[in-house]
Design a protein around this motif. Structure first.
Motif, PDB file in Angstrom:
ATOM      1  N   LYS A 206      41.083 -98.154  91.265  1.00  0.00           N
ATOM      2  CA  LYS A 206      40.330 -97.293  90.357  1.00  0.00           C
ATOM      3  C   LYS A 206      41.162 -96.080  89.966  1.00  0.00           C
ATOM      4  O   LYS A 206      41.201 -95.694  88.784  1.00  0.00           O
ATOM      5  CB  LYS A 206      39.025 -96.846  91.026  1.00  0.00           C
ATOM      6  N   ASP A 207      41.844 -95.485  90.932  1.00  0.00           N
ATOM      7  CA  ASP A 207      42.705 -94.322  90.649  1.00  0.00           C
ATOM      8  C   ASP A 207      43.835 -94.707  89.703  1.00  0.00           C
ATOM      9  O   ASP A 207      44.191 -93.942  88.797  1.00  0.00           O
ATOM     10  CB  ASP A 207      43.272 -93.747  91.942  1.00  0.00           C
ATOM     11  N   GLN A 208      44.421 -95.890  89.931  1.00  0.00           N
ATOM     12  CA  GLN A 208      45.501 -96.356  89.072  1.00  0.00           C
ATOM     13  C   GLN A 208      45.022 -96.563  87.642  1.00  0.00           C
ATOM     14  O   GLN A 208      45.715 -96.196  86.687  1.00  0.00           O
ATOM     15  CB  GLN A 208      46.080 -97.668  89.621  1.00  0.00           C
ATOM     16  N   GLU A 209      43.844 -97.147  87.488  1.00  0.00           N
ATOM     17  CA  GLU A 209      43.296 -97.398  86.155  1.00  0.00           C
ATOM     18  C   GLU A 209      42.992 -96.083  85.436  1.00  0.00           C
ATOM     19  O   GLU A 209      43.270 -95.950  84.237  1.00  0.00           O
ATOM     20  CB  GLU A 209      42.021 -98.241  86.279  1.00  0.00           C
ATOM     21  N   GLY A 214      44.511 -92.053  81.361  1.00  0.00           N
ATOM     22  CA  GLY A 214      44.902 -90.694  81.041  1.00  0.00           C
ATOM     23  C   GLY A 214      46.237 -90.637  80.329  1.00  0.00           C
ATOM     24  O   GLY A 214      46.422 -89.869  79.376  1.00  0.00           O
ATOM     25  N   GLN A 215      47.188 -91.430  80.780  1.00  0.00           N
ATOM     26  CA  GLN A 215      48.504 -91.465  80.150  1.00  0.00           C
ATOM     27  C   GLN A 215      48.423 -92.025  78.740  1.00  0.00           C
ATOM     28  O   GLN A 215      49.108 -91.542  77.828  1.00  0.00           O
ATOM     29  CB  GLN A 215      49.461 -92.311  81.009  1.00  0.00           C
ATOM     30  N   GLN A 216      47.578 -93.042  78.546  1.00  0.00           N
ATOM     31  CA  GLN A 216      47.416 -93.624  77.212  1.00  0.00           C
ATOM     32  C   GLN A 216      46.781 -92.628  76.259  1.00  0.00           C
ATOM     33  O   GLN A 216      47.147 -92.529  75.085  1.00  0.00           O
ATOM     34  CB  GLN A 216      46.554 -94.887  77.297  1.00  0.00           C
ATOM     35  N   GLY A 217      45.816 -91.850  76.775  1.00  0.00           N
ATOM     36  CA  GLY A 217      45.168 -90.836  75.952  1.00  0.00           C
ATOM     37  C   GLY A 217      46.142 -89.765  75.517  1.00  0.00           C
ATOM     38  O   GLY A 217      46.111 -89.298  74.369  1.00  0.00           O
ATOM     39  N   GLN A 218      47.046 -89.366  76.433  1.00  0.00           N
ATOM     40  CA  GLN A 218      48.030 -88.337  76.093  1.00  0.00           C
ATOM     41  C   GLN A 218      49.041 -88.836  75.068  1.00  0.00           C
ATOM     42  O   GLN A 218      49.465 -88.099  74.191  1.00  0.00           O
ATOM     43  CB  GLN A 218      48.758 -87.884  77.366  1.00  0.00           C
ATOM     44  N   SER A 219      49.423 -90.106  75.187  1.00  0.00           N
ATOM     45  CA  SER A 219      50.410 -90.675  74.267  1.00  0.00           C
ATOM     46  C   SER A 219      49.845 -90.811  72.857  1.00  0.00           C
ATOM     47  O   SER A 219      50.603 -90.862  71.878  1.00  0.00           O
ATOM     48  CB  SER A 219      50.873 -92.049  74.768  1.00  0.00           C
ATOM     49  N   GLN A 220      48.512 -90.877  72.717  1.00  0.00           N
ATOM     50  CA  GLN A 220      47.904 -91.036  71.403  1.00  0.00           C
ATOM     51  C   GLN A 220      47.634 -89.695  70.721  1.00  0.00           C
ATOM     52  O   GLN A 220      47.292 -89.665  69.542  1.00  0.00           O
ATOM     53  CB  GLN A 220      46.589 -91.816  71.535  1.00  0.00           C
TER      54      GLN A 220
END
Length: 221
Positions: A206-209, A214-220
């Motif tokens: 769950k933490d990994q997901e 979060g990383q995908q949101g920042q990249s967008q």
């Protein structure tokens, strides 16, 4: 297999420890004629449950306490870790999931089998305490100058039951995480170990997901 840090690997012979006597000690503690190998190329101690082989590394400046702790730890795997149940627990997992779950299961099982071997042979308590103190003084867990609160829960649990248990460090846990410390200290059977390991594995996933999202949101942005 014990979750040791990346240990120094030395080809030099250990002069201060009689390997034959340690091999005999391992067989006596295990109450069976297991095969004991001293391997200069091995980075860690481990017990091959299926083939009943205990492999001990050859480290530079190995002390009696370190040797006896490693023997006691791996012998306890021989006595208490069931191979069939271990294999059944991971047979339906994908390879990457199996590897991560086994690592978590190892850490939980290590706490149980160390507790059991010290109960069965109380004389080993001093060896475990002194050995972990010596390993910590060499920073072989590689935690010097690190913020322990930033480490993963499973890594902190590993440190708690190898160093924190002996008062060598103070491992931080949140109020929600303390339940896992209690459960890990109270595992009695391998079924208890598997139940806790599965909960920790699901929490880790769950933490990994959440981290990936979060990383995908920042990249967008």
């Amino acid at each position: 297999m014990v979750q040791w840090p990346h240990m120094m690997n030395q080809d030099t012979a250990i002069k201060s420890v009689n390997r034959n006597s340690k091999s005999m000690l391992a067989r006596l503690l295990a109450t069976e004629n297991i095969r004991v190998e001293h391997n200069p190329k091995s980075e860690t101690a481990y017990f091959d449950i299926k083939n009943r082989v205990l492999v001990l590394p050859v480290w530079d400046s190995m002390t009696e306490s370190m040797y006896d702790m490693l023997v006691g730890h791996e012998v306890s795997h021989a006595l208490h870790t069931p191979m069939d149940e271990w294999e059944d627990a991971t047979k339906d997992m994908f390879v990457c999931q199996r590897r991560n779950f086994q690592q978590i299961c190892n850490i939980v099982e290590d706490a149980r089998i160390e507790r059991l071997i010290k109960y069965k042979f109380p004389g080993l308590k001093r060896d475990f305490s002194k050995a972990y103190e010596e390993l910590h003084s060499r920073d072989l867990f590689e935690i010097k100058n690190k913020n322990l609160s930033e480490m993963t829960l499973i890594d902190r649990l590993n440190l708690e039951f190898k160093l924190g248990l002996f008062g060598l460090i103070q491992v931080p846990f949140s109020a929600d995480e303390k339940q896992y410390v209690t459960r890990m200290a109270e595992t009695k059977t391998f079924a208890d170990v598997l139940a806790l390991a599965k909960d920790l594995f699901n929490s880790w996933k769950k933490d990994q997901e959440e981290e990936q999202q979060g990383q995908q949101g920042q990249s967008q942005e």
